[in-house]
Motif scaffolding. Structure first.
Motif, PDB file in Angstrom:
ATOM      1  N   CYS A  19       0.806  -1.210   0.000  1.00 13.78           N
ATOM      2  CA  CYS A  19       0.000   0.000   0.000  1.00 13.78           C
ATOM      3  C   CYS A  19       0.843   1.264   0.000  1.00 13.78           C
ATOM      4  CB  CYS A  19      -0.959  -0.007   1.198  1.00 13.78           C
ATOM      5  SG  CYS A  19      -2.315  -1.177   0.970  1.00 13.78           S
ATOM      6  N   ASN A  24      -2.773   6.679  -4.510  1.00 15.35           N
ATOM      7  CA  ASN A  24      -4.105   6.889  -3.934  1.00 15.35           C
ATOM      8  C   ASN A  24      -4.011   7.727  -2.662  1.00 15.35           C
ATOM      9  OD1 ASN A  24      -6.701   6.663  -2.779  1.00 15.35           O
ATOM     10  ND2 ASN A  24      -6.958   4.588  -3.558  1.00 15.35           N
ATOM     11  N   ASP A  35      -9.236   1.461  -3.351  1.00 16.06           N
ATOM     12  CA  ASP A  35      -8.184   0.782  -2.604  1.00 16.06           C
ATOM     13  C   ASP A  35      -8.629  -0.587  -2.111  1.00 16.06           C
ATOM     14  OD1 ASP A  35      -5.391   1.317  -1.519  1.00 16.06           O
ATOM     15  OD2 ASP A  35      -6.430   0.667   0.306  1.00 16.06           O
TER      16      ASP A  35
END
Length: 367
Positions: A19, A24, A35
């Motif tokens: 991540c 994002n 996500d």
């Protein structure tokens, strides 16, 4: 129990590390929805690098995830190039619509009007194959299997050896197994043939026809046909489902079925042009390509577009896959919403439709 806990911790840390490799901002409901879908796709092993574009009315949102090549730690961007595979068929459908709109051809013209004089076609039950049938997959031409029988075929490059000579040789010897125009049966060979016939009719190449009629008018400056198996610097490295590197496919005489490579920036231009086609010749062709030309129990088709109906919504759709890439394009013109996904792994990441559904049913950003 200890082994299960260890596995869960490893998965958690892997996802946490992943991540960090994203653009994002995680600020809005749309950000979080994207996500969550992407996390699930990576957990299933269905992604290496991803570019996601969302159109919601006048607003456009883009998201980058993963890597342009395994281990390079380079996030893809809106100018990173991917093959779009069979989404190319929507471009070919628009080219057909353009020639119909300008009076150069008719949708129900038999293809015998546009093949070389050396080609002798055989019909089933005296029913000719028409240009529209090539576009809506009702031509009765096989999906792609005959291409494997020609010298030079390889799994790594299944279409590169299949040039114009091979294409017209196939037509000279093809005997339809059933009547065309009555059954949907997906055909890369038929869609590729359509691209060649339209180019011949315009006395140019399929590549130049695309550039002149679609790419240049829409400002798609980083979109072109794949003509080499080499991976240029601006292109994401493609991978098959086993994560082995793959070359970009060269589609040769069937480029109209899947030969385009593009960027998220350019594909968003294409998506928006389909939402708001405009008043010129290209706009007229785009609108015509959206009209239904065939429907049966298995499919509803425009020219190159699949038309998908749900409660209160109609979506134009196509996806694509080559040896190392996967793409998704879905457009709801009435709601002015679209999803574009470009991936450098040849696997359906199952992000596109849930995201399109979220936009339509939740009303899009902020809701």
């Amino acid at each position: 129990m200890k082994r299960s806990l260890l596995t869960a911790l490893l998965v958690f840390h892997a996802l946490a590390a992943f991540c960090q490799q994203t653009s994002n901002p995680m600020k809005t409901p749309l950000d979080r929805k994207v996500d969550s879908l992407v996390r699930a796709a990576y957990a299933r092993g269905e992604c290496v690098g991803l570019m996601i574009g969302v159109i919601d009315g006048d607003k456009t949102y883009t998201y980058a995830y993963g890597e342009t090549a395994i281990g390079d730690n380079t996030l893809p961007g809106t100018s990173t190039v991917f093959q779009i595979g069979s989404v190319t068929k929507t471009f070919t459908g628009i080219l057909l619509a353009a020639q119909i709109s300008s009076g150069q051809v008719k949708a129900d013209d038999p293809i015998s009007k546009y093949v070389p004089d050396t080609v002798s076609l055989k019909w089933y039950d005296n029913q000719p194959i028409t240009l529209a049938m090539l576009s809506n997959h009702t031509s009765a031409i096989p999906r792609w299997e005959p291409i494997m029988t020609y010298p030079g075929f390889s799994v790594a490059q299944p279409y590169r050896h299949f040039g114009e000579a091979q294409l017209f040789h196939f037509l000279n010897h093809y005997q339809p197994a059933y009547k065309p125009g009555v059954k949907y049966a997906y055909s890369n060979l038929g869609a590729g043939l359509l691209g060649e016939l339209l180019a011949r009719n315009a006395r140019t190449s399929y590549k130049d026809l695309l550039f002149r009629q679609i790419f240049r008018p829409l400002g798609m400056n980083n979109t072109w046909l794949t003509e080499s198996p080499q991976v240029p610097a601006q292109m994401a490295q493609g991978y098959n489902a086993r994560r082995n590197p793959e070359q970009p496919w060269v589609m040769s005489a069937v480029s109209g079925a899947g030969g385009i490579q593009s960027t998220l920036h350019d594909m968003l231009l294409f998506a928006r042009a389909n939402i708001r086609p405009g008043k010129g010749a290209l706009g007229a062709a785009i609108r015509l390509s959206h009209r239904e030309t065939f429907r049966d129990a298995s499919a509803r088709m425009g020219l190159g577009w699949h038309i998908v109906e749900g409660p209160g919504h109609t979506v134009l759709f196509h996806n694509g896959q080559t040896g190392g890439y996967h793409s998704h394009l879905s457009i709801e013109t009435a709601g002015q919403k679209a999803v574009v996904i470009l991936s450098n792994l040849a696997a359906d990441n199952k992000i596109g439709w849930p995201l399109q559904g979220y936009l339509m049913l939740r009303g899009g950003e902020g809701k």
